[in-house]
Scaffold this motif. Sequence first.
Motif, short mmCIF file in Angstrom:
data_model
loop_
_atom_site.label_atom_id
_atom_site.label_comp_id
_atom_site.label_asym_id
_atom_site.label_seq_id
_atom_site.Cartn_x
_atom_site.Cartn_y
_atom_site.Cartn_z
N GLY A 75 0.94 -1.64 0.21
CA GLY A 75 -0.08 -0.02 0.03
C GLY A 75 0.59 1.33 -0.04
N THR A 76 1.70 0.43 0.41
CA THR A 76 3.05 2.36 0.02
C THR A 76 3.69 2.72 -1.06
N PRO A 77 3.66 3.34 -1.92
CA PRO A 77 4.43 3.63 -2.98
C PRO A 77 6.39 3.17 -2.86
N GLN A 78 6.71 2.32 -4.00
CA GLN A 78 8.21 1.66 -3.37
C GLN A 78 8.27 1.69 -5.02
N ARG A 79 9.61 2.41 -5.11
CA ARG A 79 10.55 2.77 -6.71
C ARG A 79 10.93 1.21 -7.58
N ARG A 80 10.17 1.09 -8.59
CA ARG A 80 10.99 0.42 -9.16
C ARG A 80 13.30 0.32 -9.01
N MET A 81 13.40 -1.09 -9.51
CA MET A 81 15.37 -0.73 -9.26
C MET A 81 15.71 -1.40 -10.59
N ASP A 82 14.80 -1.93 -11.11
CA ASP A 82 14.90 -2.27 -13.04
C ASP A 82 15.37 -0.87 -14.09
N VAL A 83 14.81 0.17 -13.42
CA VAL A 83 14.72 1.29 -14.93
C VAL A 83 16.42 1.48 -15.40
N ALA A 84 16.99 1.92 -14.15
CA ALA A 84 18.10 2.50 -14.51
C ALA A 84 18.94 1.90 -15.45
N GLY A 85 19.34 0.29 -15.55
CA GLY A 85 19.10 -0.53 -15.79
C GLY A 85 18.98 -0.80 -17.44
N LYS A 86 17.87 -0.61 -17.03
CA LYS A 86 17.20 -0.39 -18.68
C LYS A 86 17.56 1.14 -19.60
N ILE A 516 -1.10 -2.93 -4.18
CA ILE A 516 -0.37 -3.15 -2.91
C ILE A 516 0.45 -1.96 -3.54
N ASN A 517 1.48 -1.52 -5.00
CA ASN A 517 2.04 -0.43 -4.33
C ASN A 517 1.42 0.64 -5.25
N PRO A 518 1.35 1.40 -5.49
CA PRO A 518 0.03 2.79 -5.57
C PRO A 518 1.54 3.49 -6.86
N GLU A 519 2.64 3.24 -6.70
CA GLU A 519 3.51 4.09 -7.49
C GLU A 519 3.36 3.52 -8.46
N THR A 520 3.96 2.19 -8.57
CA THR A 520 3.81 1.37 -9.96
C THR A 520 2.68 0.89 -10.72
N LEU A 521 1.57 0.79 -9.69
CA LEU A 521 -0.11 0.90 -9.99
C LEU A 521 -0.38 2.23 -10.98
N LYS A 522 0.25 3.23 -10.94
CA LYS A 522 -0.45 4.50 -11.93
C LYS A 522 0.65 4.45 -12.99
N LEU A 523 2.38 3.75 -12.57
CA LEU A 523 3.09 4.08 -14.30
C LEU A 523 2.34 2.48 -14.99
N THR A 524 1.68 1.72 -14.44
CA THR A 524 1.14 0.20 -15.43
C THR A 524 -0.15 0.89 -16.06
#
Length: 620
Positions: A75-86, A516-524
Amino acid sequence: MNRAAERLGVAPDRLTVTDGVVSVIGDPAKKISYAEIIDGKGFQSKIGWNDEYGNPLALTSPAKPKSHEHYKVVGTPQRRMDVAGKVYGTAPWTSDIRVEGMVHGRMIRPPIPGASVVSVDESSIAHIPGAKVLRKGDFIGVIAPKEWNAVKAARELRVNWSEVRDPFVEMSELYNHIRSAPPSNRGGADRGAVDAAFARAARVVTAEYEFPFQSHASMGPACAVADVRPEGARVWTGTQKPHFAAQGVAGCLGIPAEKVHAVWVTGPGSYGRNDAGDVTMDAAVMSQLAGKPVRVQYMRHEGTGWDPKATASIHRARAALDAQGNLIAFDFYSKAFSRIETNSTEANPGDTLAGMLLGHQGARTQVFNNPENGYTFENRRFSWETVAPMLPGASPLRTSHLRDPLGPQIQFASESFVDEIAYAVGADPVEFRLKHVSAPRDIAALKAVAEKAGWKHGPAGTRRTRRGDIVTGQGIAYCHRAGTIVALIANVEVNERTGAIRVPKFTVAHDCGLIINPETLKLTIEGSIVQGLSRAIHEEVRFDRKGVTSVDWITYPIVEIDEAPEIDIVLINHPELPPTGAGESCMRPLVGAVANAVFEATGKRPRRAPLNATNIRRSI
């Protein structure tokens, strides 16, 4: 917890868990981690893990999930860890994989689908260093130690193909072909007394809609590496389901499934069944024939021209109204080329290009879907028929899953028709939908999106403005997707003279249960809307009597960055409910929302997708 209780010497109800560490309540120094509990044994049984003697440890009782009131991360925003590598290119992609002794391969495709190899002139590439032909029946490819030499060999190899008489229908006759083709399967469901309601109707509203073939058109063509040896095989693949790809490779090559290991590597796209599954099988077959590792990289014209397509379809709808304008029956029918069988996957070699060339049989059960929503129509009929794929004179293209399989087609038609009914009775489209739903979550989503978008209530034309040739409008569509509820409003601008369309803004209310993760949900949601917009206003596979002609970004345009819309999102959280997903939900109602906005702006109903200038001019 039982295992931890044994190790710590206390009753299970005296234990608590924090960050993967089990400790004794009131005695935090007495603790043990999950890793220590497992003790390196691993999860080797479907029902638990093995003890120190190798015996399976069964789970004696189901674990009680933690109540959502005690969540710390969910329920808390969590930053993705795979973006920088891409972004910086430091993470490996399928095209980056290199294996010792590897050669580069390219496939040779026939000029017309269905043609067979008559003869191959291997001397035509003798001048290219290291180039070699690999052939097994109609499967034919070339390899070379250097990739550019493999490319040249593929271009210069002379192959004599059998004659095939124009296997495709005329594109201009596509929808008439679907209408007239004999059905291969049918399905659907009735609720209430539909025929009786139509018999007593004071008025019947009818409409028909058409949706084109669409391509996956991933941002890069697929790549795979295979290393097939006598003792087993390993494939590096970007396909959505590598475990199924491994089973398919085993079946195609005739080796035990347990001897094939698929390694998933990030690729340019793997939603649905794009070209990643095909290239994986091609690489495996070529590696077996060559006796060495082979890397196969598709070219753009191969990825876009030969990938499986989302099916084209036609949809017919009827609504029965009584003398007071009340909806008393809803009848919705779809007919289309089937996507592949629901349970079919890349585990079936016959659902890949290589498997077909080698004589494997693909799925033979054709299926379609019905609209998914919460409308409480008392008398309702959903029905569908399919036209068999991959049969002479039946389907001009190989069909398969594309993001939200069949959802955009069906909801484009069904939600456009709901708007047509609202127009017929002089009702506001939002209020008409609210009148025909009863579930609190559906009502909340519709009200939330209308409020956020500044919806001006009133019948058709209420939300229309004009600036010279430019007319604007708002349109709404709503649906369910596997338990997720989406209500979406599109703002459009249409040039009535040219038919050119621009969609500057979307507003969406999204309810997927527990967030689950509002940050990822918005991006999705944002990613789904941008891709959905591309399918709504641009994407259409074009073909002639001999094959697909949409093979690049010119012949198969997609939405560009200057067309990216503003996206306003309302997230509706239900932490007491299970999460139901967001990867495809906004894709489903989007085309319908844009179509309804075009009608609001122009006063004319678009009934054929994509909603490009050509089709909008036709409707106007």
